[in-house]
Design an enzyme around this catalytic site. Sequence first.
Site, PDB file in Angstrom:
ATOM      1  N   PRO A   1     -28.262 -12.511 -82.205  1.00 59.11           N
ATOM      2  CA  PRO A   1     -27.698 -12.266 -80.950  1.00 59.11           C
ATOM      3  C   PRO A   1     -28.148 -11.506 -79.857  1.00 59.11           C
ATOM      4  O   PRO A   1     -27.329 -10.493 -79.873  1.00 59.11           O
ATOM      5  CB  PRO A   1     -26.019 -12.025 -81.612  1.00 59.11           C
ATOM      6  CG  PRO A   1     -26.224 -11.110 -82.833  1.00 59.11           C
ATOM      7  CD  PRO A   1     -27.480 -11.780 -83.387  1.00 59.11           C
ATOM      8  N   CYS A   2     -29.244 -11.812 -79.346  1.00 56.95           N
ATOM      9  CA  CYS A   2     -29.854 -11.094 -78.543  1.00 56.95           C
ATOM     10  C   CYS A   2     -28.695 -11.101 -77.084  1.00 56.95           C
ATOM     11  O   CYS A   2     -28.876 -10.118 -76.225  1.00 56.95           O
ATOM     12  CB  CYS A   2     -30.951 -11.645 -77.908  1.00 56.95           C
ATOM     13  SG  CYS A   2     -31.334 -13.197 -77.707  1.00 56.95           S
TER      14      CYS A   2
END
Length: 157
Positions: A120-121
């Site tokens: 989850p950047c």
Amino acid sequence: MKSCIINTPLGFTRIEGDLDGITTVTVLDSNENPTDIIPIELEDCAYQLQEYFQGIRKNFNLKLNPQGTPFQKKIWAMLQNIPYGKTVSYLDLAKQLGDVKTIRAVANANAKNPLWIIVPCHRVIGTDGSLTGYAGGLHRKEWLLNHESPYKQQSLF
């Protein structure tokens, strides 16, 4: 290497991988034809992504095999520890590494994340709370953060 294309609320998404794990999940900026038959190696990933978009899934349970440098892989592992619905800054990540001077390297590794949503950047924001940089486009980053927010904005009309 197997690949497939699925449709998501944020556009067509390509999934690639094999028996060793998922190597890439990429949102596309073009219209593609979704894959009729998803390869068995990619079925679970496609299913879990659909659950995520339906609001059912908050954590992914997949065998991952991203290709990158040891530093990039370290950052990507750190990203996976950011809880659903929460955000951290690039500076926070650099501090976790023990050196605030690594902030640019952290941001660069974040930008090269090959596993859209799964790693989850999108949960990494600027120190001032701004939605800085996102390979998938800031409109998608904003959508994802709103999707994960425990505080849903209701429409008045």
